[in-house]
Design an enzyme around this catalytic site. Structure first.
Site, mmCIF file in Angstrom:
data_model
loop_
_atom_site.group_PDB
_atom_site.id
_atom_site.type_symbol
_atom_site.label_atom_id
_atom_site.label_comp_id
_atom_site.label_asym_id
_atom_site.label_seq_id
_atom_site.Cartn_x
_atom_site.Cartn_y
_atom_site.Cartn_z
ATOM 1 N N TYR A 3 -3.124 17.488 -8.959
ATOM 2 C CA TYR A 3 -3.360 16.111 -8.529
ATOM 3 C C TYR A 3 -2.095 15.278 -8.668
ATOM 4 O O TYR A 3 -1.680 14.578 -7.737
ATOM 5 C CB TYR A 3 -4.494 15.512 -9.350
ATOM 6 C CG TYR A 3 -4.845 14.089 -8.988
ATOM 7 C CD1 TYR A 3 -5.636 13.815 -7.877
ATOM 8 C CD2 TYR A 3 -4.404 13.016 -9.763
ATOM 9 C CE1 TYR A 3 -5.959 12.506 -7.541
ATOM 10 C CE2 TYR A 3 -4.728 11.711 -9.439
ATOM 11 C CZ TYR A 3 -5.505 11.463 -8.329
ATOM 12 O OH TYR A 3 -5.823 10.165 -7.999
ATOM 13 N N SER A 38 -1.080 7.333 -7.556
ATOM 14 C CA SER A 38 -1.676 7.421 -8.885
ATOM 15 C C SER A 38 -0.609 7.258 -9.947
ATOM 16 O O SER A 38 0.582 7.513 -9.696
ATOM 17 C CB SER A 38 -2.352 8.785 -9.043
ATOM 18 O OG SER A 38 -2.734 9.020 -10.384
#
Length: 257
Positions: free
Chosen positions: A162, A149
């Protein structure tokens, strides 16, 4: 075509794709199957798994599915063995696309959310690597492909646990590359920008945010799952034998604009 087949064909290869029933994982599974690999996809929901496999086989690919819980170590280990049985062999290619995207503000981040995030996003890829990496090294060929990500590189939109999990996953790829690349096993990550998938449903339901994110790219649009198909085949094939330990951005220029 002989030259391209020699570089990119996955005929005779086997692949395990976590999160392969939807989004980026499904697109990558479709690409690997299309290039000739026997693919097994691992996720939780049987209906989505069956539908994805039906789609892959209708396109002429060879595919199977395994329903597994990647949120526990026991579940990961069981899914790994079920995948081997479905393939009839150890996987040559492991794609870690399964993930959970829980991002409350850091001051509200609970132990439970932290633990769930790390279990799926980081522990599961580690456990699959430990299970299959040594065998790949013994056979002289293997590919680990992890989906990370932008939050592995920069903080925005409540990166929280995350972002930490994805940063850890990129570090894991480098550790896997260090350990096994001398024996023909590569480990790399693909770094999406904003991609219109179910994982990003919270943001994709807001038209203004979607437009603002598209404006941050250089190509003028947000990502689609199919944008990852070519990168998947490249990283899984002989063509990428000298590419390892890398974070490859598939983001339309989002990260450099």
């Amino acid at each position: 075509m002989t030259y391209l087949d020699d570089l990119f064909s996955l005929s005779g290869r086997t692949a395990l794709v976590t999160g392969g029933s939807s989004g980026i994982g499904k697109a990558m599974a479709r690409a690997l199957a299309g290039a000739g690999a026997h693919v097994v996809i691992v996720a939780r929901r049987e209906a989505e798994l069956k539908a994805a496999v039906d789609e892959l086989t209708a396109l002429g690919g060879r595919a199977d599915w395994v329903s597994g819980d990647l949120g526990t170590r026991e579940g990961v280990r069981a899914a790994a063995e079920d995948a081997v049985r479905a393939l009839g062999a150890e996987p040559d290619i492991v794609v870690n696309s399964a993930g959970i995207n829980l991002r409350p503000p850091l001051s509200e981040l609970s132990d439970e959310v932290w633990d769930r995030t790390m279990a799926v996003n980081l522990d599961a890829p580690f456990l699959l690597g430990q299970r299959f990496g040594p065998g790949m090294a013994e056979r002289g060929f293997g590919r680990f492909i992890h989906i990370t990500s932008q939050q592995a590189h920069r903080a925005f939109v409540n990166s929280g646990a995350y972002g930490v999990s994805k940063g850890g996953l990129e570090a894991l790829a480098r550790s896997q590359a260090e350990a096994w690349s001398p024996y023909g096993v590569t480990a790399n990550t693909l770094v999406p920008g904003f991609v219109m998938t179910p994982l990003n449903q919270r943001l994709s339901s807001d038209p203004e945010k979607v437009a603002a994110l598209a404006a941050r790219t250089m190509v003028g649009r947000n990502g689609l799952a199919e944008d990852f198909e070519g990168a998947a085949v490249f990283l899984a094939s002989r063509a990428s034998a000298y590419v390892t330990g890398q974070a490859i951005f598939v983001d339309g220029g989002f990260s450099v604009h």
